[in-house]
Design a protein around this motif. Structure first.
Motif, mmCIF file in Angstrom:
data_model
loop_
_atom_site.group_PDB
_atom_site.id
_atom_site.type_symbol
_atom_site.label_atom_id
_atom_site.label_comp_id
_atom_site.label_asym_id
_atom_site.label_seq_id
_atom_site.Cartn_x
_atom_site.Cartn_y
_atom_site.Cartn_z
ATOM 1 N N GLY A 72 45.343 39.962 42.675
ATOM 2 C CA GLY A 72 45.995 40.983 41.705
ATOM 3 C C GLY A 72 44.884 40.962 40.492
ATOM 4 O O GLY A 72 44.935 42.162 39.893
ATOM 5 N N SER A 73 43.913 40.000 40.520
ATOM 6 C CA SER A 73 42.962 40.254 39.118
ATOM 7 C C SER A 73 42.164 41.449 39.364
ATOM 8 O O SER A 73 41.564 42.093 38.717
ATOM 9 C CB SER A 73 42.336 39.038 39.008
ATOM 10 O OG SER A 73 41.464 38.525 39.979
ATOM 11 N N CYS A 74 41.811 41.718 40.796
ATOM 12 C CA CYS A 74 41.037 42.936 40.891
ATOM 13 C C CYS A 74 41.599 44.028 41.778
ATOM 14 O O CYS A 74 41.424 45.401 41.571
ATOM 15 C CB CYS A 74 39.826 42.489 42.324
ATOM 16 S SG CYS A 74 38.663 41.603 41.320
ATOM 17 N N HIS A 75 42.844 43.822 42.533
ATOM 18 C CA HIS A 75 43.445 44.906 43.086
ATOM 19 C C HIS A 75 44.820 45.447 42.157
ATOM 20 O O HIS A 75 45.607 46.115 42.789
ATOM 21 C CB HIS A 75 43.942 44.346 44.515
ATOM 22 C CG HIS A 75 42.900 44.061 45.490
ATOM 23 N ND1 HIS A 75 42.159 45.053 46.169
ATOM 24 C CD2 HIS A 75 42.180 42.944 45.794
ATOM 25 C CE1 HIS A 75 41.268 44.500 46.947
ATOM 26 N NE2 HIS A 75 41.171 43.427 46.685
ATOM 27 N N GLY A 76 45.010 44.651 41.299
ATOM 28 C CA GLY A 76 46.152 45.223 40.452
ATOM 29 C C GLY A 76 47.338 44.247 40.539
ATOM 30 O O GLY A 76 47.454 43.687 41.772
ATOM 31 N N LEU A 77 48.063 43.777 39.592
ATOM 32 C CA LEU A 77 49.135 42.791 39.841
ATOM 33 C C LEU A 77 50.189 43.338 40.698
ATOM 34 O O LEU A 77 50.987 42.481 41.252
ATOM 35 C CB LEU A 77 49.657 42.398 38.445
ATOM 36 C CG LEU A 77 48.846 41.737 37.563
ATOM 37 C CD1 LEU A 77 49.459 41.231 36.113
ATOM 38 C CD2 LEU A 77 48.403 40.362 38.360
ATOM 39 N N LYS A 78 50.478 44.890 40.961
ATOM 40 C CA LYS A 78 51.428 45.129 41.687
ATOM 41 C C LYS A 78 50.447 45.799 43.133
ATOM 42 O O LYS A 78 51.202 46.509 43.743
ATOM 43 C CB LYS A 78 51.938 46.585 41.140
ATOM 44 C CG LYS A 78 52.962 45.836 40.150
ATOM 45 C CD LYS A 78 53.615 47.047 39.400
ATOM 46 C CE LYS A 78 54.617 46.707 38.442
ATOM 47 N NZ LYS A 78 55.593 47.644 38.047
ATOM 48 N N THR A 119 48.283 47.822 43.417
ATOM 49 C CA THR A 119 48.135 49.404 43.619
ATOM 50 C C THR A 119 46.675 49.789 43.433
ATOM 51 O O THR A 119 46.415 51.007 43.243
ATOM 52 C CB THR A 119 49.336 50.021 42.931
ATOM 53 O OG1 THR A 119 49.082 49.680 41.559
ATOM 54 C CG2 THR A 119 50.605 49.957 43.381
ATOM 55 N N GLY A 120 45.814 48.694 43.141
ATOM 56 C CA GLY A 120 44.367 49.030 42.909
ATOM 57 C C GLY A 120 43.987 48.943 41.347
ATOM 58 O O GLY A 120 44.923 48.655 40.636
ATOM 59 N N GLY A 121 42.746 48.800 41.234
ATOM 60 C CA GLY A 121 42.254 48.313 40.134
ATOM 61 C C GLY A 121 40.642 48.680 40.272
ATOM 62 O O GLY A 121 40.329 49.435 40.745
ATOM 63 N N GLY A 180 39.380 46.717 42.788
ATOM 64 C CA GLY A 180 39.610 46.851 44.212
ATOM 65 C C GLY A 180 40.580 48.085 44.531
ATOM 66 O O GLY A 180 41.069 48.305 43.721
ATOM 67 N N SER A 181 40.467 48.404 45.706
ATOM 68 C CA SER A 181 41.344 49.361 46.141
ATOM 69 C C SER A 181 42.952 48.792 46.568
ATOM 70 O O SER A 181 43.204 47.707 46.192
ATOM 71 C CB SER A 181 41.266 49.849 47.588
ATOM 72 O OG SER A 181 40.986 48.788 48.483
ATOM 73 N N ALA A 182 43.922 49.612 46.518
ATOM 74 C CA ALA A 182 45.047 49.191 46.720
ATOM 75 C C ALA A 182 45.322 48.427 47.916
ATOM 76 O O ALA A 182 44.652 48.754 48.835
ATOM 77 C CB ALA A 182 46.127 50.300 46.690
ATOM 78 N N ILE A 183 46.213 47.385 47.939
ATOM 79 C CA ILE A 183 46.376 46.456 49.154
ATOM 80 C C ILE A 183 47.763 46.483 49.451
ATOM 81 O O ILE A 183 48.350 45.299 49.676
ATOM 82 C CB ILE A 183 45.654 45.219 48.960
ATOM 83 C CG1 ILE A 183 46.049 44.461 47.732
ATOM 84 C CG2 ILE A 183 44.184 45.531 49.254
ATOM 85 C CD1 ILE A 183 45.782 42.909 47.736
ATOM 86 N N THR A 184 48.622 47.514 49.211
ATOM 87 C CA THR A 184 50.054 47.639 49.362
ATOM 88 C C THR A 184 50.259 47.769 50.985
ATOM 89 O O THR A 184 49.175 48.343 51.571
ATOM 90 C CB THR A 184 50.664 48.744 48.674
ATOM 91 O OG1 THR A 184 50.080 50.000 49.189
ATOM 92 C CG2 THR A 184 50.662 48.541 47.248
#
Length: 105
Positions: free
Chosen positions: A40-46, A48-50, A52-56
């Protein structure tokens, strides 16, 4: 109360199959926390991306468990995705891959 029990049942039934067979619940809990905090530090805590790309589950549609396991273990050269092989076993990476495909954190 009934809603909480129903939500818990959904979460338990949606848990990745590799974890249910190969990893104790405490390890599954640790890995779920790892996904939330470290990924979550790169891909967002949800997720949904940051950076890094979204990994939902929706964003990962079409990916396989084996493919994601390889990405988790070996990273993606030329990107911010590091290899986690020094810190995770193959079974842990596989559990995370299944978790990402099946359970929206």
């Amino acid at each position: 109360m009934a809603r909480a029990v129903a939500l818990l049942a959904i979460f338990v039934l949606a848990a990745p199959s590799v974890g249910a067979e190969a990893l104790p619940q405490a390890e599954q809990d640790r890995l779920a926390h790892f996904v939330q905090q470290d990924c979550g530090s790169c891909h967002g805590l949800k997720m949904t991306g940051g950076l890094g790309s979204a990994i939902t589950p929706e964003a990962l549609e079409g990916h396989t468990v084996d493919g994601l396991t390889s990405i988790i273990l070996d990273g993606i050269p030329g990107t911010a995705m590091p290899p986690w092989r020094p810190l995770l076993t193959e079974i842990e990476a596989q559990w995370i891959a299944e978790y990402l495909l099946e359970v929206s954190p």
